[in-house]
Design a protein around this motif. Structure first.
Motif, PDB file in Angstrom:
ATOM      1  N   TYR A  66     -13.838   8.331  -5.752  1.00 49.57           N
ATOM      2  CA  TYR A  66     -13.173   7.447  -4.802  1.00 49.57           C
ATOM      3  C   TYR A  66     -12.760   8.244  -3.570  1.00 49.57           C
ATOM      4  CZ  TYR A  66     -12.637   3.816  -8.385  1.00 49.57           C
ATOM      5  OH  TYR A  66     -12.864   2.851  -9.330  1.00 49.57           O
ATOM      6  N   THR A  67     -13.257   7.836  -2.422  1.00 45.89           N
ATOM      7  CA  THR A  67     -12.859   8.500  -1.178  1.00 45.89           C
ATOM      8  C   THR A  67     -11.548   7.926  -0.649  1.00 45.89           C
ATOM      9  OG1 THR A  67     -14.229   6.943   0.090  1.00 45.89           O
ATOM     10  CG2 THR A  67     -15.230   9.049  -0.534  1.00 45.89           C
ATOM     11  N   ASN A  68     -11.233   6.698  -1.052  1.00 45.52           N
ATOM     12  CA  ASN A  68      -9.976   6.057  -0.672  1.00 45.52           C
ATOM     13  C   ASN A  68      -8.944   6.371  -1.744  1.00 45.52           C
ATOM     14  OD1 ASN A  68      -7.807   4.124  -0.467  1.00 45.52           O
ATOM     15  ND2 ASN A  68      -9.103   2.909   0.896  1.00 45.52           N
ATOM     16  N   VAL A  69      -7.925   7.150  -1.393  1.00 40.02           N
ATOM     17  CA  VAL A  69      -6.957   7.605  -2.389  1.00 40.02           C
ATOM     18  C   VAL A  69      -6.127   6.450  -2.943  1.00 40.02           C
ATOM     19  CG1 VAL A  69      -5.097   8.140  -0.763  1.00 40.02           C
ATOM     20  CG2 VAL A  69      -5.280   9.428  -2.889  1.00 40.02           C
ATOM     21  N   ASN A  70      -5.946   5.385  -2.176  1.00 39.13           N
ATOM     22  CA  ASN A  70      -5.211   4.223  -2.679  1.00 39.13           C
ATOM     23  C   ASN A  70      -5.986   3.531  -3.793  1.00 39.13           C
ATOM     24  OD1 ASN A  70      -2.736   4.023  -0.961  1.00 39.13           O
ATOM     25  ND2 ASN A  70      -4.257   3.927   0.678  1.00 39.13           N
ATOM     26  N   LEU A  71      -7.309   3.453  -3.631  1.00 38.49           N
ATOM     27  CA  LEU A  71      -8.143   2.916  -4.707  1.00 38.49           C
ATOM     28  C   LEU A  71      -8.133   3.865  -5.897  1.00 38.49           C
ATOM     29  CD1 LEU A  71     -11.228   1.529  -2.713  1.00 38.49           C
ATOM     30  CD2 LEU A  71      -9.269   0.266  -3.634  1.00 38.49           C
ATOM     31  N   GLY A  72      -8.045   5.157  -5.605  1.00 37.93           N
ATOM     32  CA  GLY A  72      -7.944   6.130  -6.678  1.00 37.93           C
ATOM     33  C   GLY A  72      -6.672   5.928  -7.487  1.00 37.93           C
ATOM     34  N   LEU A  73      -5.563   5.667  -6.802  1.00 34.60           N
ATOM     35  CA  LEU A  73      -4.302   5.398  -7.487  1.00 34.60           C
ATOM     36  C   LEU A  73      -4.431   4.184  -8.396  1.00 34.60           C
ATOM     37  CD1 LEU A  73      -1.253   5.670  -7.992  1.00 34.60           C
ATOM     38  CD2 LEU A  73      -0.864   4.416  -5.847  1.00 34.60           C
ATOM     39  N   GLU A  74      -5.038   3.113  -7.887  1.00 34.25           N
ATOM     40  CA  GLU A  74      -5.236   1.913  -8.702  1.00 34.25           C
ATOM     41  C   GLU A  74      -6.079   2.228  -9.935  1.00 34.25           C
ATOM     42  OE1 GLU A  74      -6.709  -1.510  -6.691  1.00 34.25           O
ATOM     43  OE2 GLU A  74      -5.137  -1.499  -5.158  1.00 34.25           O
ATOM     44  N   ALA A  75      -7.091   3.047  -9.759  1.00 37.22           N
ATOM     45  CA  ALA A  75      -7.971   3.395 -10.876  1.00 37.22           C
ATOM     46  C   ALA A  75      -7.222   4.218 -11.926  1.00 37.22           C
ATOM     47  CB  ALA A  75      -9.186   4.166 -10.367  1.00 37.22           C
ATOM     48  N   TYR A  76      -6.392   5.155 -11.483  1.00 32.38           N
ATOM     49  CA  TYR A  76      -5.589   5.953 -12.420  1.00 32.38           C
ATOM     50  C   TYR A  76      -4.617   5.057 -13.187  1.00 32.38           C
ATOM     51  CZ  TYR A  76      -7.186  10.456 -10.530  1.00 32.38           C
ATOM     52  OH  TYR A  76      -7.934  11.552 -10.173  1.00 32.38           O
ATOM     53  N   VAL A  77      -4.009   4.107 -12.478  1.00 32.59           N
ATOM     54  CA  VAL A  77      -3.084   3.177 -13.133  1.00 32.59           C
ATOM     55  C   VAL A  77      -3.812   2.383 -14.215  1.00 32.59           C
ATOM     56  CG1 VAL A  77      -1.724   1.071 -12.806  1.00 32.59           C
ATOM     57  CG2 VAL A  77      -1.468   2.978 -11.212  1.00 32.59           C
ATOM     58  N   LYS A  83       7.755   5.190  -7.543  1.00 37.90           N
ATOM     59  CA  LYS A  83       8.289   4.748  -6.260  1.00 37.90           C
ATOM     60  C   LYS A  83       7.201   4.063  -5.444  1.00 37.90           C
ATOM     61  CE  LYS A  83      11.016   6.592  -2.400  1.00 37.90           C
ATOM     62  NZ  LYS A  83      11.634   7.824  -1.850  1.00 37.90           N
ATOM     63  N   ARG A  84       7.494   2.836  -4.972  1.00 33.02           N
ATOM     64  CA  ARG A  84       6.466   2.061  -4.283  1.00 33.02           C
ATOM     65  C   ARG A  84       6.273   2.488  -2.840  1.00 33.02           C
ATOM     66  NH1 ARG A  84       8.020  -3.477  -4.819  1.00 33.02           N
ATOM     67  NH2 ARG A  84       8.884  -3.529  -2.714  1.00 33.02           N
ATOM     68  N   GLY A  85       7.344   2.654  -2.107  1.00 31.82           N
ATOM     69  CA  GLY A  85       7.209   2.928  -0.682  1.00 31.82           C
ATOM     70  C   GLY A  85       7.716   4.305  -0.307  1.00 31.82           C
ATOM     71  N   GLY A  86       7.398   4.720   0.915  1.00 33.56           N
ATOM     72  CA  GLY A  86       7.948   5.951   1.449  1.00 33.56           C
ATOM     73  C   GLY A  86       7.235   7.214   1.039  1.00 33.56           C
ATOM     74  N   GLU A  87       6.152   7.114   0.285  1.00 34.89           N
ATOM     75  CA  GLU A  87       5.421   8.292  -0.153  1.00 34.89           C
ATOM     76  C   GLU A  87       3.918   8.035  -0.074  1.00 34.89           C
ATOM     77  OE1 GLU A  87       7.951  10.831  -3.299  1.00 34.89           O
ATOM     78  OE2 GLU A  87       6.928   9.109  -4.138  1.00 34.89           O
ATOM     79  N   PRO A  88       3.126   9.086   0.137  1.00 36.58           N
ATOM     80  CA  PRO A  88       1.672   8.909   0.120  1.00 36.58           C
ATOM     81  C   PRO A  88       1.179   8.641  -1.292  1.00 36.58           C
ATOM     82  CG  PRO A  88       2.237  11.228   0.331  1.00 36.58           C
ATOM     83  CD  PRO A  88       3.523  10.465   0.450  1.00 36.58           C
ATOM     84  N   ALA A  89       0.000   8.068  -1.397  1.00 43.98           N
ATOM     85  CA  ALA A  89      -0.575   7.744  -2.705  1.00 43.98           C
ATOM     86  C   ALA A  89      -0.752   8.993  -3.567  1.00 43.98           C
ATOM     87  CB  ALA A  89      -1.910   7.025  -2.521  1.00 43.98           C
ATOM     88  N   THR A  90      -1.019  10.133  -2.927  1.00 50.89           N
ATOM     89  CA  THR A  90      -1.209  11.362  -3.693  1.00 50.89           C
ATOM     90  C   THR A  90       0.054  11.741  -4.464  1.00 50.89           C
ATOM     91  OG1 THR A  90      -0.681  12.598  -1.673  1.00 50.89           O
ATOM     92  CG2 THR A  90      -3.007  12.307  -2.217  1.00 50.89           C
ATOM     93  N   ALA A  91       1.220  11.550  -3.835  1.00 51.81           N
ATOM     94  CA  ALA A  91       2.486  11.847  -4.506  1.00 51.81           C
ATOM     95  C   ALA A  91       2.707  10.884  -5.664  1.00 51.81           C
ATOM     96  CB  ALA A  91       3.644  11.765  -3.514  1.00 51.81           C
TER      97      ALA A  91
END
Length: 382
Positions: free
Chosen positions: A155-166, A202-210
């Motif tokens: 996944y080049t999009n880290v937000n999609l990566g976060l969803e996949a990890y979840v 934490k939902r907001g205030g941080e990048p998806a990587t964190a």
């Protein structure tokens, strides 16, 4: 003039409701607008509240009036242990918003189980177990292999990566929710005393990587069967936090892979322990983590210095680092999907489409007004 009509309540329930969100009487009087002397009388059972006072209590304590009318204080599960790196005088003291977030996570987990049961879906039992005596790197390697986490690197999009990890973590029997954690310097929490273990990040205030790092840190807590409210500090003296940090780092940045990266081999060959930010970012993007996580792994492998890591940590770990440069306004449909997860929201819509719940029930499960349901469905299907 007649005295206002009062309502019979158990004064112990009023005390319980106040203490449940860690309010002292002075704070409660300010939030409710009820004079301190009157508040004492109500809590001591010397007087009974009026309907208006009961409404004030309900709003301030985030409890329904029906709850305040219970005959006895209900037994409520305690907060997870405090794992933060803070002064001892603050240990165990949390803002009411944090308490509400934990309470909300518990309620969402119950709703998730209800939706699955109604749909005839058997939720897997969480099977992974370890102790602090076990090597976190070995546990991480085992889980990374069994869940095939390496495929998410594509996944080049880290937000999609976060969803996949979840989704991966949910597939092994864990409920994951992204919640508003604006107080107490929290990054996430884990709960192990429900029918299904829960991770809150934490939902907001941080990048998806964190968020990804937090996700696996809290998974570490669940594997140890030791929940917690965490700030994920690397300066912690708590053994359990060190274990969970090491577990999360290894599961996301396997040392064996990191040391084989071309950038790392070339830097090691030069013997240079001061890293260019662009190189750290390149490595971070590959592993779906932040540059500080990469630098910490390099420190563990003696490829940078503690002084340089500390310097970069101070420079990059400020509140503004990694946040969106152009934050968008509130999008309640998007927030709903992020908070509850696609699996939860999909189950709720499926139950509605199959006439197992009505529109009001759907609104309750999603926690949004009826007017936002259509937008949420559209976004879910994108």
């Amino acid at each position: 003039m007649k005295d206002p009509i009062t309502i019979a309540v158990n004064h112990k329930v009023l005390v319980w409701a106040r203490e449940a969100i860690v309010l002292n009487r002075a704070n409660a009087a300010e939030k409710t607008g009820i004079p301190p002397k009157r508040l004492i009388q109500l809590e001591e059972g010397e007087r009974q509240p009026t309907l208006e006072e009961l409404k004030d209590f309900s709003k301030a304590y985030k409890r329904t009036i029906a709850t305040l009318l219970l005959t006895n204080p209900p037994k409520e599960k305690p907060l997870p242990p405090d794992r933060r790196t803070i002064d001892s005088k603050f240990v165990g003291n949390f803002h009411e918003k944090t308490i509400m977030a934990v309470r909300k996570a518990r309620a969402l987990a119950i709703s998730l189980m209800e939706l699955k049961q109604d749909a005839g879906i058997l939720s897997p039992r969480f099977q992974y177990k370890a102790s602090l005596q076990d090597n976190p790197l070995m546990i991480a390697q085992k889980i990374r292999t069994e869940l095939n986490l390496s495929e998410i690197r594509e996944y080049t999009n880290v937000n999609l990566g976060l969803e996949a990890y979840v989704e991966k973590i949910e597939s092994i029997g864990v409920a994951v929710f992204q919640l508003t954690l604006t107080q107490d310097n929290l990054r996430g929490f884990s709960i192990v005393d429900e029918d299904i273990p829960i991770i809150g990040i934490k939902r907001g205030g941080e990048p998806a990587t964190a968020k990804i790092f937090t996700l696996f840190h809290e998974l570490g807590h669940i594997i140890l069967n030791e929940g917690g409210l965490c700030d994920l500090s690397y300066n912690t003296s708590l053994q359990i936090e060190k274990w969970c940090n090491a577990f999360s780092a290894e599961i996301l940045i396997p040392v064996s892979e990191l040391l084989q990266m071309k950038i790392v081999i070339e830097q090691a060959a030069k013997g240079d322990k001061i890293w260019a930010k662009k190189d750290l970012i390149e490595l971070a993007n590959y592993f779906h983590v932040g540059p500080l996580a990469i630098l910490r792994s390099l420190l563990e492998s003696n490829l940078t210095t503690a002084e340089y890591y500390k310097d970069r940590h101070l420079a990059w770990n400020k509140p503004s680092f990694g946040r969106a440069k152009h934050p968008e306004g509130r999008n309640l449909a998007k927030e709903t999907i992020k908070e509850k997860g696609r699996a939860y929201v999909s189950l709720a819509f499926s139950a509605f489409d199959q006439n197992r719940i009505d529109l009001k029930d759907l609104s309750d499960f999603l926690g949004i007004k009826l007017s936002y349901i259509s937008k949420t469905r559209q976004l879910l299907n994108v």
